[in-house]
Write an enzyme that holds these catalytic residues in place. Structure first.
Site, PDB file in Angstrom:
ATOM      1  CG  ASP A  13      -1.864  -1.228   1.184  1.00  0.00           C
ATOM      2  OD1 ASP A  13      -2.243  -1.665   0.095  1.00  0.00           O
ATOM      3  OD2 ASP A  13      -2.166  -1.751   2.279  1.00  0.00           O
ATOM      4  CE  LYS A  16       2.436  -2.342  -4.423  1.00  0.00           C
ATOM      5  NZ  LYS A  16       2.053  -2.010  -3.041  1.00  0.00           N
ATOM      6  N   GLY A  40      -4.515  -4.332  -3.702  1.00  0.00           N
ATOM      7  CA  GLY A  40      -5.558  -3.316  -3.850  1.00  0.00           C
ATOM      8  C   GLY A  40      -4.867  -2.029  -4.238  1.00  0.00           C
ATOM      9  CG  HIS A  41      -2.327  -1.808  -6.933  1.00  0.00           C
ATOM     10  ND1 HIS A  41      -1.483  -2.300  -7.891  1.00  0.00           N
ATOM     11  CD2 HIS A  41      -1.951  -2.415  -5.783  1.00  0.00           C
ATOM     12  CE1 HIS A  41      -0.649  -3.170  -7.345  1.00  0.00           C
ATOM     13  NE2 HIS A  41      -0.912  -3.260  -6.066  1.00  0.00           N
ATOM     14  NE  ARG A 142       6.241 -31.200  -7.050  1.00  0.00           N
ATOM     15  CZ  ARG A 142       7.157 -32.062  -6.682  1.00  0.00           C
ATOM     16  NH1 ARG A 142       8.086 -32.469  -7.526  1.00  0.00           N
ATOM     17  NH2 ARG A 142       7.162 -32.539  -5.465  1.00  0.00           N
ATOM     18  CD  GLN A 225       0.753  -8.988  -2.708  1.00  0.00           C
ATOM     19  OE1 GLN A 225       1.460  -9.640  -3.447  1.00  0.00           O
ATOM     20  NE2 GLN A 225      -0.498  -8.718  -2.993  1.00  0.00           N
TER      21      GLN A 225
HETATM   22  P1  GDP Z   1      -0.782   0.400  -3.612  1.00  0.00           P
HETATM   23  O1  GDP Z   1      -1.437  -0.866  -3.184  1.00  0.00           O
HETATM   24  O2  GDP Z   1       0.673   0.429  -3.335  1.00  0.00           O
HETATM   25  O3  GDP Z   1      -1.086   0.796  -5.041  1.00  0.00           O
HETATM   26  O4  GDP Z   1      -1.409   1.543  -2.694  1.00  0.00           O
HETATM   27  P2  GDP Z   1      -2.968   1.702  -2.276  1.00  0.00           P
HETATM   28  O5  GDP Z   1      -3.719   2.112  -3.493  1.00  0.00           O
HETATM   29  O6  GDP Z   1      -3.428   0.512  -1.544  1.00  0.00           O
HETATM   30  O7  GDP Z   1      -2.862   2.850  -1.201  1.00  0.00           O
HETATM   31  C1  GDP Z   1      -2.436   4.117  -1.510  1.00  0.00           C
HETATM   32  C2  GDP Z   1      -3.614   5.091  -1.265  1.00  0.00           C
HETATM   33  O8  GDP Z   1      -3.120   6.404  -1.150  1.00  0.00           O
HETATM   34  C3  GDP Z   1      -4.606   5.149  -2.425  1.00  0.00           C
HETATM   35  O9  GDP Z   1      -5.886   5.348  -1.881  1.00  0.00           O
HETATM   36  C4  GDP Z   1      -4.168   6.358  -3.227  1.00  0.00           C
HETATM   37  O10 GDP Z   1      -5.230   6.974  -3.936  1.00  0.00           O
HETATM   38  C5  GDP Z   1      -3.678   7.263  -2.136  1.00  0.00           C
HETATM   39  N1  GDP Z   1      -2.564   8.146  -2.501  1.00  0.00           N
HETATM   40  C6  GDP Z   1      -1.597   7.960  -3.419  1.00  0.00           C
HETATM   41  N2  GDP Z   1      -0.681   8.946  -3.350  1.00  0.00           N
HETATM   42  C7  GDP Z   1      -1.104   9.783  -2.386  1.00  0.00           C
HETATM   43  C8  GDP Z   1      -0.568  10.982  -1.818  1.00  0.00           C
HETATM   44  O11 GDP Z   1       0.484  11.464  -2.187  1.00  0.00           O
HETATM   45  N3  GDP Z   1      -1.294  11.564  -0.818  1.00  0.00           N
HETATM   46  C9  GDP Z   1      -2.459  11.035  -0.354  1.00  0.00           C
HETATM   47  N4  GDP Z   1      -3.085  11.683   0.621  1.00  0.00           N
HETATM   48  N5  GDP Z   1      -2.975   9.904  -0.854  1.00  0.00           N
HETATM   49  C10 GDP Z   1      -2.303   9.286  -1.849  1.00  0.00           C
HETATM   50  P1  IMO Z   2      -0.925  -4.113  -2.277  1.00  0.00           P
HETATM   51  O1  IMO Z   2      -0.547  -4.603  -3.654  1.00  0.00           O
HETATM   52  C1  IMO Z   2      -0.886  -4.661   2.021  1.00  0.00           C
HETATM   53  C2  IMO Z   2      -0.923  -8.767   3.514  1.00  0.00           C
HETATM   54  C3  IMO Z   2      -2.150  -9.249   4.255  1.00  0.00           C
HETATM   55  C4  IMO Z   2      -1.497 -10.213   5.237  1.00  0.00           C
HETATM   56  C5  IMO Z   2      -0.396 -10.854   4.400  1.00  0.00           C
HETATM   57  C6  IMO Z   2      -0.762 -12.196   3.803  1.00  0.00           C
HETATM   58  O2  IMO Z   2      -2.215  -3.375  -2.256  1.00  0.00           O
HETATM   59  O3  IMO Z   2       0.210  -3.365  -1.663  1.00  0.00           O
HETATM   60  P2  IMO Z   2      -2.352 -12.902   1.795  1.00  0.00           P
HETATM   61  O4  IMO Z   2      -3.810 -12.696   1.563  1.00  0.00           O
HETATM   62  O5  IMO Z   2      -1.490 -12.308   0.722  1.00  0.00           O
HETATM   63  O6  IMO Z   2      -1.989 -14.324   2.049  1.00  0.00           O
HETATM   64  O7  IMO Z   2      -2.027 -12.112   3.166  1.00  0.00           O
HETATM   65  O8  IMO Z   2      -0.109  -9.925   3.364  1.00  0.00           O
HETATM   66  N1  IMO Z   2      -1.169  -8.225   2.162  1.00  0.00           N
HETATM   67  C7  IMO Z   2      -1.106  -6.923   1.858  1.00  0.00           C
HETATM   68  N2  IMO Z   2      -0.899  -5.860   2.651  1.00  0.00           N
HETATM   69  N3  IMO Z   2      -1.015  -4.498   0.695  1.00  0.00           N
HETATM   70  C8  IMO Z   2      -1.193  -5.558  -0.108  1.00  0.00           C
HETATM   71  O9  IMO Z   2      -1.217  -5.456  -1.452  1.00  0.00           O
HETATM   72  C9  IMO Z   2      -1.286  -6.843   0.470  1.00  0.00           C
HETATM   73  N4  IMO Z   2      -1.480  -8.096  -0.011  1.00  0.00           N
HETATM   74  C10 IMO Z   2      -1.390  -8.924   1.034  1.00  0.00           C
HETATM   75  O10 IMO Z   2      -2.802  -8.195   4.913  1.00  0.00           O
HETATM   76  O11 IMO Z   2      -0.864  -9.492   6.271  1.00  0.00           O
HETATM   77 MG    MG Z   3      -2.860  -1.531  -1.809  1.00  0.00          MG
END
Ligand code: GDP
Ligand code: IMO
Ligand code: MG
Length: 429
Positions: A13, A16, A40-41, A142, A225
């Site tokens: 999170d 990315k 979750g992006h 496997r 992740q």
């Molecule tokens: P990812 O899984 O690495 O793609 O990240 P997530 O999408 O799960 O979490 C990042 C969150 O921060 C998302 O809701 C983005 O819309 C938000 N976001 C991204 N860049 C910024 C920033 O510079 N400031 C703020 N406040 N939110 C941001």
């Molecule tokens: P993005 O791509 C944050 C965490 C879960 C748990 C561990 C194992 O959005 O950054 P799993 O379901 O993969 O077996 O869970 O990994 N986890 C994440 N935490 N961002 C993610 O993806 C994650 N994907 C899995 O919360 O701790």
């Molecule tokens: Mg995420």
């Protein structure tokens, strides 16, 4: 020809998705190489918010070919759901989306297995419940793994499921008396239904990517992740079940690592974590504390599970470790705006473990659990920075924070992000 990689350097999170979206203009193909719908992006583009779990976020850009590589575990239900959601949002999905015939399939018994192992267990990892771990276990076993390409061979698929499902039912019943039972024929019919829609998207993506490289195309690898959740190099056992650091790119895409030309490590200006596991800089300081403030301002709630994310100060011992592990060339600092209300900001520069100071990141969760953070404190900037667009728009204290991170990580900072929107981005180089 360029091969750019976007990889998270924390526990996921890191935003990315936003960085991938910013880079799409210079690339032809975007590739997911690990994980599944546990990611979750969230991307904010032209005032619209998009959430992607299984499909690469690069698919939002019309000219991009999106690839779900062999290293993923694919739940067809999620696949079709995301395709439908994108089409409903006006995004064209057709030949621009391909999924590897070598990727593994998630079945409902994987979710059941995960539910039974996680539910109320002292050893729970706090997973996303998407069947990720059990599916990777079957891949490695496997005898129980079924790949996407097998969907295209109905009789063969039925035969495989007739061998596997009774074993699964037996194992699940041994776990718990109230375990769900599955029927091989019903599952086969259900999955053949999905196969009819997925068929045009299924390909040997490794070959496709190597041919694209030969043809001079630019590839963009979208990590899911974070590196600290990598099954080999992360905070084991509190990790995911794939190589989520850049280590997973070669095996998860079929593109040899020698082609990778630019590796971008994405970090948040602080740290967050969902699920269980050690987190030395966690701010567990109550409902009005700094941890809760960061969670509220940063809207730190898991995209996949809706769980509140644990929040804490930036841990540079961890980031230095994952940057070195990933062969990172540059870092981007995301969500800097979230810290704007704080009087002072801390950076963890070392740990104390057993009365010893160390800057080495321990290889095991049980050791990391004993580490106490040693902080350096910097002044906050106490003003809104969300409208900053150039380095000189940032207040001196914010610049100082960014410069200190660059110095401690010993890498250039290429982008600072001050808001979720595409425009809220400061190029630093
Ligand atoms: P990812 O899984 O690495 O793609 O990240 P997530 O999408 O799960 O979490 C990042 C969150 O921060 C998302 O809701 C983005 O819309 C938000 N976001 C991204 N860049 C910024 C920033 O510079 N400031 C703020 N406040 N939110 C941001
Ligand atoms: P993005 O791509 C944050 C965490 C879960 C748990 C561990 C194992 O959005 O950054 P799993 O379901 O993969 O077996 O869970 O990994 N986890 C994440 N935490 N961002 C993610 O993806 C994650 N994907 C899995 O919360 O701790
Ligand atoms: Mg995420």
């Amino acid at each position: 020809m360029a091969c750019t990689c976007v990889v998270g350097l924390q526990w996921g999170d890191e935003a990315k998705g936003k960085i991938v979206d910013l880079l799409t203009a210079d690339h032809h193909i975007v590739v997911r190489y690990n994980g599944g719908a546990n990611a979750g992006h969230t991307i904010v583009k032209n005032g619209k918010t998009y959430k992607l779990s299984l499909l690469p976020t690069g698919i939002l850009t019309p000219h991009m070919q999106a690839v779900i590589g062999n290293g993923l575990v694919v739940n067809p239900v999620r696949f079709l759901e995301e395709v439908t959601n994108l089409r409903d949002a006006g995004i064209a999905v057709g030949a621009n989306l391909v999924v590897s015939d070598h990727a593994h399939l998630i079945f409902p018994y994987h979710m059941e297995e995960e539910r039974l192992t996680e539910q109320g267990a002292a050893s729970a990892i706090g997973t996303t419940g998407r069947g990720i771990g059990p599916c990777y276990q079957d891949k490695v076993s496997r005898s129980n793994g079924i790949r996407v390409g097998e969907l295209l061979h109905p009789e063969h698929l039925r035969e495989r499921l007739h061998a596997i499902v009774p074993r699964k039912n037996q194992a699940l019943a041994a776990f718990s008396a109230d375990a769900k039972r599955f029927d091989a024929d019903a599952l086969c019919d259900e999955y053949l239904g999905y196969a009819a829609t997925m068929r045009p998207h299924i390909q040997d993506t490794g070959r496709l990517l190597r041919q694209a490289l030969k043809a001079g195309k630019n590839l963009l690898f979208e990590g899911a992740q974070g590196s600290l959740l990598d099954v080999d190099h992360g905070t084991y056992p509190y990790v995911t079940s794939s190589n989520s650091s850049t280590a997973g790119i070669w095996s998860g895409s079929g593109v040899p690592a020698r082609n990778l030309s630019r590796i971008i490590g994405v970090i948040k200006a602080y740290t967050s974590r969902v699920g269980r596991g050690p987190f030395p800089t966690e701010l567990d300081d109550g409902p009005t504390g700094i941890g809760a403030t960061i969670r509220k301002i940063g809207r730190e709630v898991g995209t996949v599970t809706g769980r509140p994310r644990r929040c804490g100060w930036l841990d540079l011992v961890a980031v230095r470790y994952s940057a070195a592990l990933g062969g990172v060339d540059e870092v981007t600092i995301m969500l800097l705006d979230v810290l704007s209300t704080l009087d002072e900001i801390k950076i963890c520069t070392a740990y104390e473990i057993d009365a010893q100071r160390t800057t080495d990141f321990p290889g095991d969760a049980f050791l990391l659990d004993r580490c106490k953070p040693i902080y350096e404190t910097l002044p906050g900037w106490k003003q809104d920075i969300s409208a900053a667009r150039t380095p000189s728009d940032l207040p001196a204290a914010a610049r100082r924070y960014v410069d200190r991170i660059a110095a401690l990580v010993e890498l250039p900072v290429s982008i600072v992000s001050v808001g979720p929107d595409r425009e809220q981005t400061i190029p630093m180089m």
